[in-house]
Scaffold this active site. Structure first.
Site, mmCIF file in Angstrom:
data_model
loop_
_atom_site.group_PDB
_atom_site.id
_atom_site.type_symbol
_atom_site.label_atom_id
_atom_site.label_comp_id
_atom_site.label_asym_id
_atom_site.label_seq_id
_atom_site.Cartn_x
_atom_site.Cartn_y
_atom_site.Cartn_z
ATOM 1 N N ASP A 1 29.845 30.193 33.396
ATOM 2 C CA ASP A 1 29.279 31.261 34.662
ATOM 3 C C ASP A 1 28.663 32.484 33.921
ATOM 4 O O ASP A 1 27.672 32.795 34.798
ATOM 5 C CB ASP A 1 30.290 31.534 35.527
ATOM 6 C CG ASP A 1 30.719 30.442 36.611
ATOM 7 O OD1 ASP A 1 29.937 29.304 36.674
ATOM 8 O OD2 ASP A 1 31.727 30.659 37.412
ATOM 9 N N HIS B 1 34.152 30.555 47.469
ATOM 10 C CA HIS B 1 34.143 30.813 46.164
ATOM 11 C C HIS B 1 32.486 30.903 45.601
ATOM 12 O O HIS B 1 32.105 31.451 44.716
ATOM 13 C CB HIS B 1 35.049 29.937 45.057
ATOM 14 C CG HIS B 1 36.562 30.095 45.673
ATOM 15 N ND1 HIS B 1 37.193 31.088 45.531
ATOM 16 C CD2 HIS B 1 37.308 29.302 46.223
ATOM 17 C CE1 HIS B 1 38.346 31.115 46.027
ATOM 18 N NE2 HIS B 1 38.624 29.764 46.355
ATOM 19 N N HIS C 1 36.088 39.948 46.464
ATOM 20 C CA HIS C 1 34.954 39.635 45.393
ATOM 21 C C HIS C 1 33.807 39.664 45.778
ATOM 22 O O HIS C 1 32.949 40.218 44.936
ATOM 23 C CB HIS C 1 35.782 38.024 44.900
ATOM 24 C CG HIS C 1 36.732 38.259 43.834
ATOM 25 N ND1 HIS C 1 37.197 36.999 43.390
ATOM 26 C CD2 HIS C 1 37.176 39.177 43.076
ATOM 27 C CE1 HIS C 1 38.115 37.403 42.497
ATOM 28 N NE2 HIS C 1 38.343 38.562 42.161
#
Length: 398
Positions: free
Chosen positions: A130, A342, A366
């Site tokens: 990522d 996510h 997040h």
């Protein structure tokens, strides 16, 4: 030098800062790295990201050691030049006892010489992927990576999530990258390896508005939903992977009335250094018509995709593991969001770099901290929502 606070947001803030620093040519100093975690500071998987990106960008680094709570990173790139991997070995801190840190070599068009990165623990290999994938838009030449560590561990995307959810979506906006599994790695030993190939890519803005609703129950459309169950060989006699796959299909059919044409499943048994099992549900939505999803300029209308992962644990029946993933999939299916929460979080960096818009199921911590960090680097990513932590739209100028 950009001054950053890494107290909130965990390792994600480190990874995002590294990525944008290299892409943008912006040095940064982050203090209080993972300060709100029980074990603050850099862990081995974060250090692997630091050393890999430092070697790719020929960066000067201070604080690249396990446990460090302050990190300074000064890339050897600027905003206008392409990233050309340095040649030779990168003489960074050892990532595993008896092994050297990442090595970096210039790539030819055949991707013949891989860059090896070994975390040395079950630290997530997918999170290293990522971190480096967004560099595709700045690469001068292809790179091939061998990422060693945990391929399917908690608190990170599973390998099948990366392969079948995230990468297919990003390919629609121009990313040229593939990943394959050389060996699965579970907690605690790790020992897995992913092969990641990235080519120079031209990124286009991506458009992911809400999914169109179906006439059946008024729920948003899902054209395909697959269950991908993986377990280690020592669990084959107990049919763990098969039971996870079968339970997932049964529950999805029972709870959401999916028909046989929509559902499919695979069950595989693999060799690994540690016993483990994981199931990944992959949902693909209908793209909708152009009139439902207007695009501007060169924005790409992406097909909705979402993934839901559950990991096996000692003493937990395979059916209960499958039910955990199904619960998450059902909750998402009853919204109109085109991505899971996510993936919505992970898209922040891609929207910053390529522009576009995506609806997300909810605004997580997040999402908030990642958006704040990319804005610190000068990217205009915004969150629009009217219900606190509920559904929202992420957007960035195209």
């Amino acid at each position: 030098m950009l001054e950053l606070d890494g107290t909130d947001g965990g390792g994600q803030l480190v990874r995002t800062a590294l990525t944008l620093s290299v892409v943008h040519g912006q040095p940064f100093r982050m203090e209080n790295v993972r300060a709100d975690r029980p074990n603050p500071g850099l862990k081995r998987q974060h250090l692997a990201c630091v050393e890999l990106l430092a070697s790719l960008a020929d960066a000067d680094v201070d604080g690249a050691e396990v446990g460090a709570e302050t990190l300074t990173f000064d890339p050897g790139t600027d905003t206008d030049e392409a990233i050309e991997p340095d040649t030779g070995d990168f003489e960074g801190e050892t990532l595993q006892s008896g092994r050297s840190g990442p090595t970096v070599s210039a790539m030819d068009d055949d991707l013949s010489e891989p860059i090896a990165v070994d975390v040395g623990t079950a630290g997530s290999a997918t999170l290293i992927a990522d971190t480096v994938l967004p560099l595709a838009g700045r690469l001068a030449a292809p790179i091939r990576l061998r990422l060693g560590g945990g391929t399917d561990v908690k608190w990170s995307p599973s390998t099948d999530y990366l392969r079948h959810v995230k990468l297919p979506l990003l390919r629609t906006c121009g990313l040229e990258a593939t990943v394959s599994v050389n060996r699965r790695g579970f907690y605690p030993a790790g020992g897995g390896e992913l092969a990641l190939d990235i080519r120079p890519s031209t990124l286009s803005p991506i458009l992911l508005p809400e999914r169109p609703a179906t006439v059946v129950g008024g729920r948003p459309a899902v054209s395909r939903l697959s269950a991908r169950a993986v377990a280690t060989r020592d669990l084959e006699d107990s049919d763990v992977a098969d039971r996870m796959a079968e339970a997932a299909l049964s529950l999805l059919s029972e709870r959401e009335r999916f028909d046989e044409a929509t559902l499919n499943a695979t069950a595989r048994y693999v060799e690994s250094d540690s016993t483990g099992a994981v199931i990944t549900l992959v949902a693909e939505g209908d793209a909708g018509s152009p009139s439902e999803m207007p695009a501007e300029d060169d924005a790409i209308r992406a097909r909705p995709r979402a993934g839901f992962v559950a990991h096996g644990e000692r003493g937990v029946p395979a059916e209960d593991v499958a039910a955990e993933a199904v619960d998450a999939a059902v909750a998402w299916h009853r919204t109109d969001a085109p991505v899971d929460e996510h993936l919505g979080d992970q898209l922040v960096v891609w929207l910053a770099l390529a522009g576009g818009e995506s609806k997300i199921p909810r605004v997580t911590d997040h999402v908030r901290t990642n958006v704040a960090l990319v804005r610190s680097f000068g990217y205009d990513v915004s969150i629009e929502n009217r219900s606190g932590d509920g559904p929202a739209t992420l957007s960035a100028p195209r």
